[in-house]
Write an enzyme that holds these catalytic residues in place. Structure first.
Site, PDB file in Angstrom:
ATOM      1  N   HIS A  69       0.891  -1.164   0.000  1.00 17.83           N
ATOM      2  CA  HIS A  69       0.000   0.000   0.000  1.00 17.83           C
ATOM      3  C   HIS A  69       0.927   1.212   0.000  1.00 17.83           C
ATOM      4  O   HIS A  69       2.014   1.150   0.582  1.00 17.83           O
ATOM      5  CB  HIS A  69      -0.825   0.085   1.278  1.00 17.83           C
ATOM      6  CG  HIS A  69      -1.741  -1.056   1.511  1.00 17.83           C
ATOM      7  ND1 HIS A  69      -1.377  -2.172   2.213  1.00 17.83           N
ATOM      8  CD2 HIS A  69      -3.030  -1.230   1.161  1.00 17.83           C
ATOM      9  CE1 HIS A  69      -2.398  -2.998   2.265  1.00 17.83           C
ATOM     10  NE2 HIS A  69      -3.410  -2.455   1.640  1.00 17.83           N
ATOM     11  N   ASP A  72       2.517   1.722   3.301  1.00 17.88           N
ATOM     12  CA  ASP A  72       3.462   0.695   3.789  1.00 17.88           C
ATOM     13  C   ASP A  72       4.882   1.112   3.430  1.00 17.88           C
ATOM     14  O   ASP A  72       5.831   0.821   4.158  1.00 17.88           O
ATOM     15  CB  ASP A  72       3.246  -0.671   3.128  1.00 17.88           C
ATOM     16  CG  ASP A  72       1.855  -1.238   3.351  1.00 17.88           C
ATOM     17  OD1 ASP A  72       1.208  -0.847   4.331  1.00 17.88           O
ATOM     18  OD2 ASP A  72       1.429  -2.085   2.527  1.00 17.88           O
ATOM     19  N   MET A 103       2.470  -5.584  -8.170  1.00 16.02           N
ATOM     20  CA  MET A 103       1.169  -5.024  -7.775  1.00 16.02           C
ATOM     21  C   MET A 103       1.360  -3.974  -6.693  1.00 16.02           C
ATOM     22  O   MET A 103       2.271  -4.069  -5.874  1.00 16.02           O
ATOM     23  CB  MET A 103       0.281  -6.168  -7.269  1.00 16.02           C
ATOM     24  CG  MET A 103      -1.085  -5.782  -6.775  1.00 16.02           C
ATOM     25  SD  MET A 103      -1.128  -5.253  -5.041  1.00 16.02           S
ATOM     26  CE  MET A 103      -1.660  -6.756  -4.228  1.00 16.02           C
ATOM     27  N   GLU A 196     -10.943  -6.443  -5.160  1.00 13.15           N
ATOM     28  CA  GLU A 196     -10.894  -7.537  -4.169  1.00 13.15           C
ATOM     29  C   GLU A 196     -12.132  -7.527  -3.277  1.00 13.15           C
ATOM     30  O   GLU A 196     -12.307  -6.634  -2.459  1.00 13.15           O
ATOM     31  CB  GLU A 196      -9.637  -7.378  -3.308  1.00 13.15           C
ATOM     32  CG  GLU A 196      -9.529  -8.446  -2.237  1.00 13.15           C
ATOM     33  CD  GLU A 196      -8.254  -8.342  -1.426  1.00 13.15           C
ATOM     34  OE1 GLU A 196      -7.294  -7.669  -1.869  1.00 13.15           O
ATOM     35  OE2 GLU A 196      -8.213  -8.945  -0.339  1.00 13.15           O
ATOM     36  N   LYS A 198     -14.759  -8.671  -0.229  1.00 11.99           N
ATOM     37  CA  LYS A 198     -14.754  -9.189   1.148  1.00 11.99           C
ATOM     38  C   LYS A 198     -16.144  -8.895   1.717  1.00 11.99           C
ATOM     39  O   LYS A 198     -16.646  -7.789   1.530  1.00 11.99           O
ATOM     40  CB  LYS A 198     -13.666  -8.476   1.955  1.00 11.99           C
ATOM     41  CG  LYS A 198     -13.528  -8.977   3.390  1.00 11.99           C
ATOM     42  CD  LYS A 198     -12.342  -8.322   4.090  1.00 11.99           C
ATOM     43  CE  LYS A 198     -12.259  -8.762   5.528  1.00 11.99           C
ATOM     44  NZ  LYS A 198     -11.141  -8.141   6.251  1.00 11.99           N
ATOM     45  N   GLU A 232      -9.621 -13.391  -2.705  1.00 11.08           N
ATOM     46  CA  GLU A 232      -8.819 -13.873  -1.564  1.00 11.08           C
ATOM     47  C   GLU A 232      -9.482 -15.087  -0.924  1.00 11.08           C
ATOM     48  O   GLU A 232     -10.680 -15.063  -0.625  1.00 11.08           O
ATOM     49  CB  GLU A 232      -8.645 -12.755  -0.530  1.00 11.08           C
ATOM     50  CG  GLU A 232      -7.905 -13.267   0.705  1.00 11.08           C
ATOM     51  CD  GLU A 232      -7.627 -12.222   1.760  1.00 11.08           C
ATOM     52  OE1 GLU A 232      -7.121 -11.147   1.400  1.00 11.08           O
ATOM     53  OE2 GLU A 232      -7.908 -12.507   2.940  1.00 11.08           O
ATOM     54  N   HIS A 235     -11.577 -14.487   2.259  1.00 14.44           N
ATOM     55  CA  HIS A 235     -12.772 -13.661   2.120  1.00 14.44           C
ATOM     56  C   HIS A 235     -13.972 -14.435   1.584  1.00 14.44           C
ATOM     57  O   HIS A 235     -15.098 -14.262   2.067  1.00 14.44           O
ATOM     58  CB  HIS A 235     -12.474 -12.445   1.237  1.00 14.44           C
ATOM     59  CG  HIS A 235     -11.428 -11.544   1.822  1.00 14.44           C
ATOM     60  ND1 HIS A 235     -10.960 -10.432   1.185  1.00 14.44           N
ATOM     61  CD2 HIS A 235     -10.761 -11.606   3.005  1.00 14.44           C
ATOM     62  CE1 HIS A 235     -10.038  -9.841   1.943  1.00 14.44           C
ATOM     63  NE2 HIS A 235      -9.899 -10.546   3.047  1.00 14.44           N
ATOM     64  N   ASP A 260      -5.091 -13.458  -3.964  1.00  9.45           N
ATOM     65  CA  ASP A 260      -4.575 -13.388  -2.592  1.00  9.45           C
ATOM     66  C   ASP A 260      -4.728 -14.753  -1.935  1.00  9.45           C
ATOM     67  O   ASP A 260      -5.844 -15.207  -1.635  1.00  9.45           O
ATOM     68  CB  ASP A 260      -5.340 -12.331  -1.771  1.00  9.45           C
ATOM     69  CG  ASP A 260      -4.785 -10.932  -1.985  1.00  9.45           C
ATOM     70  OD1 ASP A 260      -3.800 -10.786  -2.749  1.00  9.45           O
ATOM     71  OD2 ASP A 260      -5.314  -9.990  -1.364  1.00  9.45           O
ATOM     72  N   ASP A 270     -11.741 -12.452   9.557  1.00  8.36           N
ATOM     73  CA  ASP A 270     -10.740 -12.666   8.508  1.00  8.36           C
ATOM     74  C   ASP A 270      -9.423 -13.095   9.150  1.00  8.36           C
ATOM     75  O   ASP A 270      -8.757 -12.305   9.809  1.00  8.36           O
ATOM     76  CB  ASP A 270     -10.559 -11.330   7.758  1.00  8.36           C
ATOM     77  CG  ASP A 270      -9.670 -11.451   6.535  1.00  8.36           C
ATOM     78  OD1 ASP A 270      -9.481 -12.577   6.042  1.00  8.36           O
ATOM     79  OD2 ASP A 270      -9.181 -10.399   6.084  1.00  8.36           O
ATOM     80  N   ASP A 272      -6.578 -14.687   7.655  1.00  4.13           N
ATOM     81  CA  ASP A 272      -5.331 -14.501   6.894  1.00  4.13           C
ATOM     82  C   ASP A 272      -4.225 -15.455   7.369  1.00  4.13           C
ATOM     83  O   ASP A 272      -3.084 -15.048   7.616  1.00  4.13           O
ATOM     84  CB  ASP A 272      -4.847 -13.044   6.995  1.00  4.13           C
ATOM     85  CG  ASP A 272      -5.814 -12.055   6.348  1.00  4.13           C
ATOM     86  OD1 ASP A 272      -6.560 -12.455   5.440  1.00  4.13           O
ATOM     87  OD2 ASP A 272      -5.816 -10.880   6.757  1.00  4.13           O
ATOM     88  N   ASP A 302      -1.399 -13.065   0.945  1.00  5.33           N
ATOM     89  CA  ASP A 302      -1.925 -11.984   1.782  1.00  5.33           C
ATOM     90  C   ASP A 302      -2.302 -12.618   3.115  1.00  5.33           C
ATOM     91  O   ASP A 302      -3.472 -12.935   3.360  1.00  5.33           O
ATOM     92  CB  ASP A 302      -3.130 -11.312   1.122  1.00  5.33           C
ATOM     93  CG  ASP A 302      -3.628 -10.144   1.959  1.00  5.33           C
ATOM     94  OD1 ASP A 302      -2.929  -9.769   2.918  1.00  5.33           O
ATOM     95  OD2 ASP A 302      -4.711  -9.616   1.668  1.00  5.33           O
TER      96      ASP A 302
HETATM   97  C1  GLT Z   1      -5.750  -5.701   4.070  1.00 10.25           C
HETATM   98  C2  GLT Z   1      -6.825  -6.628   3.604  1.00 10.25           C
HETATM   99  C3  GLT Z   1      -6.409  -7.411   2.433  1.00 10.25           C
HETATM  100  C4  GLT Z   1      -6.173  -6.606   1.203  1.00 10.25           C
HETATM  101  C5  GLT Z   1      -5.051  -5.670   1.353  1.00 10.25           C
HETATM  102  C6  GLT Z   1      -4.996  -4.775   0.147  1.00 10.25           C
HETATM  103  S1  GLT Z   1      -5.034  -4.815   2.815  1.00 10.25           S
HETATM  104  O1  GLT Z   1      -4.745  -6.404   4.727  1.00 10.25           O
HETATM  105  O2  GLT Z   1      -7.174  -7.481   4.676  1.00 10.25           O
HETATM  106  O3  GLT Z   1      -7.287  -8.451   2.145  1.00 10.25           O
HETATM  107  O4  GLT Z   1      -5.815  -7.473   0.176  1.00 10.25           O
HETATM  108  O5  GLT Z   1      -5.585  -3.542   0.359  1.00 10.25           O
HETATM  109 MN    MN Z   2      -8.065 -11.258   4.433  1.00 11.26          MN
HETATM  110 MN    MN Z   3      -6.349  -9.553   0.485  1.00  6.56          MN
END
Ligand code: GLT
Ligand code: MN
Ligand code: MN
Length: 402
Positions: A69, A72, A103, A196, A198, A232, A235, A260, A270, A272, A302
């Site tokens: 980002h 970041d 990206m 993306e 979610k 993702e 998500h 992702d 979420d 991750d 991600d």
């Molecule tokens: C954040 C989010 C991710 C996105 C990122 C991109 S930022 O961590 O949870 O799923 O991909 O903005």
């Molecule tokens: Mn996520």
């Molecule tokens: Mn993501």
């Protein structure tokens, strides 16, 4: 900061057949390995990682690139001189360690100004500021060579449903994306957008919550050819959906611009998690799809390390994501080479070929034949499909006994 690459890596098998290589195209966001473990209930547990050090360490582990980002890389509120210095050093690190930035994206969710969203916020000043921040972030991405620009609608949603007309929110989202597509074209950047989805978190409900919603929305934009998806794993699982099927739909439509990868224990917040750490079978089929159906983009992780980890744990996590992907890739090859499985699949998919002639599209003759045909449905209904056997053979491949 300790330089872990000067010490042997925790993983003794680092140079075996699953070791990540550049051609595997593994990438990580700076925010992923840089995740400091803060959550709604507890503070940071790890120090910040310097982006240059991150590039060096990820390169040493076999990664292909990094993503970020705007904030970041260039901390929010940096002066122009500061920005230029950071970018110069970062570029140098990319060159030194043979890494690329495929990206980039914008942080439109962290600063309190975005508490009601960005492109869909009710306040016109916030919407205008979001466009400004995104254009500057696109310039940064372009300067570092990014070809894909991700839009994750972090806070684009509602807590109080009465606060926004959802059809107006969608129009605002469309206007913002149309505006930014024009911006990219006018600047002559070689960049495509990847949206993306979610379903929720941090808002109660996010607009355009799934791959399907977003796919339909893309075709309502002014430049649909410039816009695709960045699905993702976690998500779609939060929405209780089959991720592989969502990805397949995007891929089949030519819209899988980025992905992702991570993991998730079913529908909850979420998580991750490290790729492949939970849903072994689902992720096997995901890797099978990506590898066999011609996805050629980066395999972007991600995800982040458990909050219990120190810096060594972060690199264990990163290496784990990549190794597990490669292990799945090897299982996919095994599945394709397994004579019993392939024989069974051929038999299952065979069926009575005399009917193929009636399944080649519409003709008036086909209509006549179909309407007049006397199907023996009682006999058809007796067929056993052998899916128990097929699925067990699949499990045996995944668990390593075939
Ligand atoms: C954040 C989010 C991710 C996105 C990122 C991109 S930022 O961590 O949870 O799923 O991909 O903005
Ligand atoms: Mn996520
Ligand atoms: Mn993501």
């Amino acid at each position: 900061m300790t330089d872990l690459l000067n010490k042997p890596l925790a993983n003794e098998a680092a140079s075996d057949q699953y070791a990540p290589k550049k051609e595997d195209k593994f990438t990580f966001g700076l925010w992923t390995v840089g995740n400091r473990g803060r959550d709604p209930f507890g503070d940071f547990v790890r120090p910040a990682l310097d982006p240059v050090y991150t590039v060096k360490t990820l390169a040493g582990l076999g990664a292909y690139g990094v993503t970020f980002h705007d904030d970041d890389l260039v901390p929010f509120g940096s002066s122009l001189a500061e920005r230029d210095r950071i970018v110069k050093e970062f570029k140098q690190a990319l060159d030194d360690y043979g890494m690329i930035v495929p990206m980039a994206t914008t942080n439109l969710f962290f600063h309190p100004v975005f508490k009601d969203g960005a492109f869909t916020a009710v306040d016109p000043a916030v919407r205008a500021y979001s466009l400004q921040k995104t254009m500057r972030a696109i310039d940064l991405g372009a300067e570092l060579g990014a070809k894909t620009y991700v839009f994750w609608g972090g806070r684009e949603g509602v807590d109080a449903e009465a606060s926004k007309d959802p059809t107006i929110a969608l129009k605002r989202m469309r206007e913002a994306l149309n505006f930014l597509c024009r911006y990219v074209k006018d600047q002559g950047y070689d960049i495509k957008f990847a949206m993306e989805p979610k379903p929720n978190e941090p808002r109660s409900d996010t607009y355009l919550p799934t791959v399907g919603h977003m796919l339909a929305f893309i075709y309502t934009l002014d430049y649909p050819e410039m816009v695709g998806l960045n699905p993702e794993v976690a998500h779609e699982n939060m929405a209780g959906l089959n991720f592989t099927h969502g990805v397949a739909q995007a891929l089949e439509a030519g819209k899988l611009f980025h992905i992702d990868l991570n993991d998730q224990k079913g529908p909850r917040y979420d998580q991750d998690l490290r790729f492949g750490s939970e849903s072994i079978k689902n992720n096997f089929f995901l890797v099978k799809l990506l590898e066999e159906k011609g996805y050629s983009g980066p395999r972007h992780f991600d995800a982040h390390a458990y909050r219990t980890e120190d810096e060594q744990g972060v690199w264990d996590f990163a290496l784990g994501c990549m190794r597990t992907y490669n292990m799945f890739k090897e299982k996919v090859k095994r599945f394709a080479a397994d004579k019993e499985i392939q024989g069974l699949l051929a038999e299952i998919n065979g069926g009575d070929q005399t009917f193929q002639g009636l399944l080649n599209g519409y003709t008036p003759e086909t209509v006549q034949k179909l309407k007049g045909y006397d199907f023996n449905i009682d006999q058809l209904a007796t067929r056993g499909y052998q899916y128990e056997k097929l699925d067990q053979l699949t499990i045996e491949v995944i668990l390593g006994v075939r």
